[in-house]
Each structure stands twice: as C-alpha cells, then as structure tokens.
Motif scaffolding. Structure first.
Motif, PDB file in Angstrom:
ATOM      1  N   ALA A  71       0.903  -1.325  -0.077  1.00 30.27           N
ATOM      2  CA  ALA A  71      -0.074  -0.039  -0.070  1.00 30.27           C
ATOM      3  C   ALA A  71       0.908   1.182   0.000  1.00 30.27           C
ATOM      4  O   ALA A  71       0.507   1.998  -0.204  1.00 30.27           O
ATOM      5  N   ARG A  72       2.016   1.136   0.276  1.00 34.45           N
ATOM      6  CA  ARG A  72       2.871   2.302   0.332  1.00 34.45           C
ATOM      7  C   ARG A  72       3.792   2.541  -0.848  1.00 34.45           C
ATOM      8  O   ARG A  72       4.471   3.636  -1.061  1.00 34.45           O
ATOM      9  N   LEU A 124      -6.621  -2.979   2.377  1.00 32.11           N
ATOM     10  CA  LEU A 124      -5.965  -1.928   2.910  1.00 32.11           C
ATOM     11  C   LEU A 124      -5.949  -0.650   2.218  1.00 32.11           C
ATOM     12  O   LEU A 124      -5.883  -0.911   0.994  1.00 32.11           O
ATOM     13  N   PRO A 125      -6.251   0.414   2.865  1.00 27.81           N
ATOM     14  CA  PRO A 125      -6.428   1.627   1.800  1.00 27.81           C
ATOM     15  C   PRO A 125      -4.905   1.866   1.216  1.00 27.81           C
ATOM     16  O   PRO A 125      -3.882   1.860   1.949  1.00 27.81           O
ATOM     17  N   LEU A 126      -4.686   2.568   0.137  1.00 32.96           N
ATOM     18  CA  LEU A 126      -3.371   3.139  -0.305  1.00 32.96           C
ATOM     19  C   LEU A 126      -2.905   4.186   0.170  1.00 32.96           C
ATOM     20  O   LEU A 126      -3.790   5.166   0.469  1.00 32.96           O
ATOM     21  N   ALA A 127      -1.724   4.244   0.791  1.00 32.34           N
ATOM     22  CA  ALA A 127      -1.098   5.099   1.535  1.00 32.34           C
ATOM     23  C   ALA A 127       0.261   5.608   0.999  1.00 32.34           C
ATOM     24  O   ALA A 127       1.331   4.930   1.649  1.00 32.34           O
ATOM     25  N   PRO A 128       0.313   6.291  -0.039  1.00 30.54           N
ATOM     26  CA  PRO A 128       1.486   6.544  -0.559  1.00 30.54           C
ATOM     27  C   PRO A 128       2.695   7.161   0.288  1.00 30.54           C
ATOM     28  O   PRO A 128       2.234   7.949   1.257  1.00 30.54           O
ATOM     29  N   ASP A 129       3.777   6.570   0.103  1.00 30.88           N
ATOM     30  CA  ASP A 129       4.901   7.235   0.871  1.00 30.88           C
ATOM     31  C   ASP A 129       5.162   8.836   0.751  1.00 30.88           C
ATOM     32  O   ASP A 129       4.991   9.333  -0.259  1.00 30.88           O
ATOM     33  N   PRO A 130       4.946   9.364   2.086  1.00 29.17           N
ATOM     34  CA  PRO A 130       4.919  11.088   2.058  1.00 29.17           C
ATOM     35  C   PRO A 130       6.195  11.685   1.794  1.00 29.17           C
ATOM     36  O   PRO A 130       6.268  12.993   1.792  1.00 29.17           O
ATOM     37  N   LEU A 224       0.181   8.003 -10.153  1.00 29.62           N
ATOM     38  CA  LEU A 224      -0.873   7.209 -10.081  1.00 29.62           C
ATOM     39  C   LEU A 224      -1.261   6.633  -8.618  1.00 29.62           C
ATOM     40  O   LEU A 224      -2.241   6.684  -8.198  1.00 29.62           O
ATOM     41  N   ALA A 225      -0.232   6.463  -7.841  1.00 27.56           N
ATOM     42  CA  ALA A 225      -0.454   5.817  -6.284  1.00 27.56           C
ATOM     43  C   ALA A 225      -1.179   7.256  -5.644  1.00 27.56           C
ATOM     44  O   ALA A 225      -1.746   6.893  -4.841  1.00 27.56           O
ATOM     45  N   MET A 226      -0.439   8.403  -5.729  1.00 33.16           N
ATOM     46  CA  MET A 226      -1.014   9.313  -5.040  1.00 33.16           C
ATOM     47  C   MET A 226      -2.480   9.833  -5.662  1.00 33.16           C
ATOM     48  O   MET A 226      -3.306  10.130  -4.756  1.00 33.16           O
TER      49      MET A 226
END
Length: 240
Positions: A71-72, A124-130, A224-226
């Motif tokens: 997810a990250r 689980l929700p996608l939670a892109p690396d910040p 696309l992940a964001m």
C-alpha cells in the motif's frame, strides 16, 4: 482478510473520491474477483507464496510483516536516489541478499512474488509514501499523464479524467487507478504488471512505448499511487 476485502470493496461506492475500476465491471466479473476460488489471479498468489518460502524470503520477512507494505509503494530509495516500486524492491532484495540474478518484471516468478506480497495488503487503503523526495517524480508522472501522445494525440487524462464513466466501443471507461496490480486481465488471459498496462495504452494511442526500464514508468507509478490514495488494494484484481 478475504472478508475484510469484500466489505471494503462494497463500501467504495458510499463515498466521494476516486472510484476503482472494480465499480465499472459487470456483476459477474465483480463476483469472480471477490471469490478466491474463482479468481484466476490467486493461482499466481499461491505460486508466489511457494516461491517466498523456497527462496528463503522468510529468513528475513514473515508474511505478517508484509501486511501494508504494498500500500506504500513506490517509495524513495536512497541508493537509487529516486523511486522504487514493489517489483523493483523484490528484485533488489533477491540480488543483494540472495545473490540471485534480477528477475524480469514480466517473468512468471516476478509477477507471482509481487502478487503474493501485494495480496497481504488486500483490503487496506493505499497510503503513498509521504517522503517529499518523491515529489519530483510525482510531478513528472502527472506531466506524463497529461501529455498528449501518439498519432491519436491523446493523453491519459483525456480518457481517465475527462471521460471516465462514459463508454468507448461499448465498454465503460474507468478512472484508470492502479490499486489492483499485478492483476488478471481477461484480454491477456493472464496476470500482468502496471507497466504492461501502461505500454498497452501507449500502443493503443499509436505511440512508441518507453523502453522497458525507463524511469518514466516509475514516475507514472508514483503519480498514480498518489492519485488513487484511499482506494483499497485489490491484488489480484480482475479487469476485462
């Protein structure tokens, strides 16, 4: 996990925000994705689990530690000074810790391992690396997403932003989110990566695809992940 994933998919339609391609599919395909015994992608997940054991991945990682990992991704990799996706991390791990040759992205082994690891995050929700060091790649990815390409002079955004929900040749146009890869595509009759889908889109607008290991793919994946953040991981998703 299976029960949670089914509930999460059912809840997608209740809120605003990005809409998974799952929502535009027929009830029959939705049912196929929901049922692990009917979902062909689960064959790759099973093979990936066996590879995870045989190749000694469990010497460093337990399956429980893989929950939430997919997810990250993509994440920032200091050694590369840029983004790395899940398939790249798996290949890197095999090379550095096991001395094994890198696996081609579309090889059956690479797809199986990526499907197994990503499946641990299903629901689980996608939670892109910040990490702000990913911002340049995300900006490049967004620019590529909006860039007109090929003889048809079309951009990704024209289909998946401007015309999402409409129909093209009888099929619904999805928003084009990457929350189910690697996924099983009926058109392919097999599992495939996001990069394969991106290449197919480029060919579809009569554009020359990027070389297989071009950094543009990672930039697009990072954007696309964001863009899809908050959608649940569906791997292995099914698409027409």
């Amino acid at each position: 996990m299976r029960r949670f994933a089914t509930l999460a998919l059912a809840l997608l339609a209740l809120g605003a925000g990005p809409r998974s391609g799952f929502e535009t599919m027929t009830p029959e395909l939705q049912a196929m994705q929901r049922d692990d015994f009917a979902n062909p992608g689960m064959l790759w997940v099973a093979e990936g689990e066996a590879l995870f054991q045989r190749q000694g991945c469990t010497g460093c990682h337990t399956p429980a530690q893989m929950v939430g990992v997919a997810a990250r991704y993509p994440v920032f990799d200091a050694g590369r000074d840029g983004p790395i996706d899940l398939a790249g991390r798996i290949a890197q791990c095999r090379e550095q810790r096991q001395g094994a040759a890198p696996l081609p992205t579309e090889s059956p082994e690479a797809l199986a391992l990526a499907a197994y690891v990503a499946n641990q995050s299903r629901g689980l929700p996608l939670a892109p690396d910040p990490d702000p060091r990913l911002d340049p790649a995300r900006r490049q990815g967004e620019a590529l997403f909006r860039e007109r390409r090929g003889q048809l002079n079309l951009s990704c955004a024209q289909c998946h932003d401007d015309n999402a929900g409409r129909r093209l040749a009888g099929s619904a146009i999805p928003e084009g989110h990457a929350n189910g890869y690697p996924l099983y595509r009926l058109e392919w009759q097999g599992l495939g990566s996001l990069r394969r889908r991106l290449r197919s889109c480029m060919v579809g607008v009569r554009s020359e695809p990027f070389p297989p290991d071009a950094p543009e793919y990672l930039a697009l994946e990072a954007y696309l992940a964001m863009r899809a953040r908050g959608l649940v991981v569906e791997t292995p998703a099914i698409r027409p």
